[in-house]
Design an enzyme around this catalytic site. Structure first.
Site, PDB file in Angstrom:
ATOM      1  CG  ASP A 174      -5.128 -24.236  53.944  1.00  0.00           C
ATOM      2  OD1 ASP A 174      -4.625 -23.173  53.552  1.00  0.00           O
ATOM      3  OD2 ASP A 174      -5.121 -24.600  55.147  1.00  0.00           O
TER       4      ASP A 174
ATOM      5  CG  ASP B 123      -5.013 -26.723  46.194  1.00  0.00           C
ATOM      6  OD1 ASP B 123      -4.815 -25.551  46.501  1.00  0.00           O
ATOM      7  OD2 ASP B 123      -5.464 -27.093  45.080  1.00  0.00           O
TER       8      ASP B 123
END
Ligand code: 28F
Length: 666
Positions: A531, A527
């Site tokens: 993270d 993504d």
């Protein structure tokens, strides 16, 4: 008695002496040949070729410094994009050439020398020979002016590449004689030239590119002062490069903010068989070695015999020392070259006559005498350093570090063997692997791609969106383990990494074999949030630590997914960066809607295929280890917790699709 034969198309052959041995014949050619096929002389007429003109003139100034006659060089990029280079050396000779009856300086700029500097050269070391000579620069310039400061006078001569009535260009033609334009106490040579925009795609000099080369030269010639000024436009700039510490300063610069084993780099300088050998090196705590080598100031990017000599000198010294002081007992424990080079930063520089290059970019040294000379100098001086009581502590640290590296190497190789044995016994391919890896049906390694996808949901969508013939999907569960080599046991036990190691097929450690790679591209998909970037960084580090050649050979990519989808009526656009979003909304004007993609999982298979998987439409960054020092720093960005710098870094590179745009990527 000399005879001058005039042969056709202005080639002059001069018999330099009565006994006509071939090597006395200096073949003098006009400059037309250069303009006809510039790429033959400077490699290309792109930006690299343009900058080659400048480095050629700079190299001649540096030659004057190497030979001890100059200690300052000034380079100025002018408003009109012409550039001048000055050195405070002896000043080119202006006397009439005995055979050609024209001033020596005019010979240098208007005659294409068959083999670099000729007849009364007193050059003992010259990088200029690697180049093509100042005459090529003149041939490819709109105009060139040389000023010589010597014997209390300032001389000047100007050359132009002029077009005649019929449209033919005469390259580098003298438009003045060598004229005394004043008295001066200055010494040296000043060359000013304007590259010819009829030859080069662009005549715009790149300040940073020049600065990098100048910095290298200053490091390689300790004490040489080089000033670089840019007088163009508003970003007027002036920088001075001078490093008293020479190669040691260079190593320190490469190891900036690295954890080093000892503060002062080891510096070695010696001479053997008329070959000057200099080296500086230091260990840091990374897993890679970085050895820069130079021959007569030319960066031998492909290494060569001098680098080989350095490596063998280093390995032999440390092994001899380890056995002599009983760190090692029996022969089979001998340290390998890679054991002694882990974490090594080194710069090796030699200066010698008639250097020969090979390799496709002519950046590999192949003089065999350079190998023996460097090995002897390193062995001799580094052994003395290690045995000098005042260096006891450092000698101990180096030896223990190399032994520990050897132990890790053996342990990884044992773990990898166990992994493979274990696989055969338990048939691991059928359990862990198949469960996770959705392999592709085709087995053409040259086109197959492996997507390592963050998160099971995105993994599921990717399995639906992929083209199964050549696209394999390996979903990753959450954040993988930090891949530093020191906890390689955990790494080797970690299911995620085990699956990756099996999927790629090359093996790991000293069993690694790049020819067994199952995929042409390994694409990390995560993504575009904190993270995701962190997972990307951990995976890049994993490959950088355990499979550096997969990166070096250009197989590792970071896949990019769009941040926004903008729709207006039946029009729709995917924006991969905030800039693209702005462009799209400006384009759409009003009544548009924006959807922000938080992660891959929010896209349906068609959208994921269209934006991220389809080779025709997707966007990817190739991970490259450019300058390992920068790579380390970039991994720091990707790994570090400075999220905004990570995000900026990734989005800054987000929209490159062309290969050459990946420059200085990690
Ligand atoms: C801005 C670029 O090119 N500097 C140079 C010299 C000095 C001599 C020299 C050069 C003829 C052909 C050997 C002077 N006095 N800066 C430069 N400085 N070339 S180029 O001689 C060239 C000879 O090759 C020089 C006595 N010996 C040599």
């Amino acid at each position: 008695m000399y005879r001058l034969f005039h042969v056709k198309h202005n080639r002059k052959v001069i018999i330099m002496s009565n006994n006509y041995t071939a090597d006395n014949i200096v073949v003098l050619e006009g400059l037309e040949a250069v303009r006809k096929r510039p790429a033959m002389y400077i490699g290309s007429t792109s930006s690299r070729g343009l900058h080659h003109l400048l480095t050629e003139i700079v190299d001649n100034a540096v030659d004057e410094a190497i030979n001890g006659y100059a200690d300052a060089i000034e380079i100025t990029i002018n408003e009109d994009n012409s550039v001048n280079v000055y050195d405070n050396g002896r000043g080119m000779p202006v006397d009439i050439h005995p055979k050609l009856k024209i001033p020596a300086v005019q010979v240098i700029f208007t005659v294409l020398h068959a083999g670099g500097k000729f007849d009364y050269t007193n050059y003992s070391y010259s990088g200029g020979l690697h180049g093509v000579g100042a005459s090529v620069v003149n041939a490819l310039s709109r105009w060139l002016e040389v000023r010589v400061y010597r014997d209390g006078k300032e001389y000047c001569q100007r050359y132009e590449s002029v077009t005649d009535k019929k449209g033919n260009i005469t390259s580098g033609k003298p438009v003045t004689g060598i004229e005394v334009v004043g008295n001066t106490r200055k010494k040296g040579t000043m060359v000013t030239f304007l590259p010819d925009d009829r030859v080069f795609d662009s005549v715009k000099f790149d300040y940073e590119l020049i600065a990098k080369r100048i910095r290298d030269i200053a490091y390689l010639n300790s004490g040489l002062m080089i000033k670089l000024c840019d007088k163009r436009g508003d970003e007027k700039k002036e920088e001075e490069f001078c490093y008293k510490g020479g190669l040691s300063d260079y190593v320190k610069y490469i190891n900036t903010d690295k954890n080093v084993l000892f503060k002062e780099p080891i510096y070695i300088s010696g001479e053997k068989n008329n070959i000057k050998v200099e080296a500086a090196f230091q260990y840091n705590d990374t897993n890679t070695d970085l050895v820069y080598s130079y021959a007569n100031n030319i960066n031998t990017a492909e290494g060569g015999t001098h680098e080989t000599g350095f490596r063998s000198g280093l390995t032999r010294t440390i092994n001899d020392f380890a056995y002599r002081f009983t760190y090692l007992k029996d022969k089979k424990e001998a340290l390998t070259g890679s054991d002694v080079r882990e974490g090594l930063t080194a710069v090796v520089s030699i200066k010698m006559r008639d250097i020969q290059f090979e390799g496709q970019t002519k950046e590999k040294l192949n003089n065999t005498e350079a190998r023996t000379a460097v090995e002897a100098v390193i062995l001799d001086h580094f052994t003395k350093y290690m045995e000098d009581p005042q260096n006891d502590e450092i000698a101990k640290k180096i030896t223990e570090k190399c032994i520990k590296t050897a132990q890790i190497r053996k342990a990884i190789s044992n773990a990898a063997t166990k992994l493979r044995e274990g696989a055969k016994q338990k048939g691991i391919e059928n359990s862990v692997l198949v469960g996770k890896l959705a392999n592709c049906s085709g087995n053409n390694k040259a086109i197959n791609e492996l997507f390592i996808v963050e998160g099971n949901s995105a993994g599921g969508t990717a399995k639906l969106a992929r083209q199964r013939e050549f696209q394999a999907i390996l979903p990753l569960r959450g954040k993988p383990l930090n891949a530093e080599k020191t906890n390689f046991e955990q790494v080797m036990k970690n299911e995620e990494y085990k699956t990756i190691i099996y999927s790629i097929g090359t093996g790991v450690g000293d069993k690694f074999d790049i020819s067994k790679l199952n995929y042409d591209k390994i694409i990390i998909l995560s993504d575009a949030d904190q993270d995701g970037a962190h997972i990307r960084a951990i995976l890049v580090t994993f490959f950088y630590r355990y499979f550096p050649d997969i990166i070096r050979e250009g197989h590792l990519y970071i896949g990019l997914s769009p941040l926004y989808k903008i729709t207006k009526g039946d029009k729709m656009y995917y924006a991969y960066t905030d800039e693209e979003l702005k462009m799209a909304t400006d384009e759409f004007g009003k009544n548009y809607t924006i959807q922000r993609y938080k992660g891959l999982g929010e896209m349906n298979p068609d959208q994921l295929r269209e934006t991220t998987l389809d080779p025709e439409k997707r966007r990817m960054i190739m991970v490259q280890i450019g300058d390992a020092a920068e790579a380390e720093e970039k991994i720091e960005i990707l790994m570090g917790d400075k999220a905004e710098s990570r995000h900026d870094y990734i989005t800054k590179y987000a929209n490159f699709n062309k290969r050459d745009a990946y420059e200085d990527m990690i």
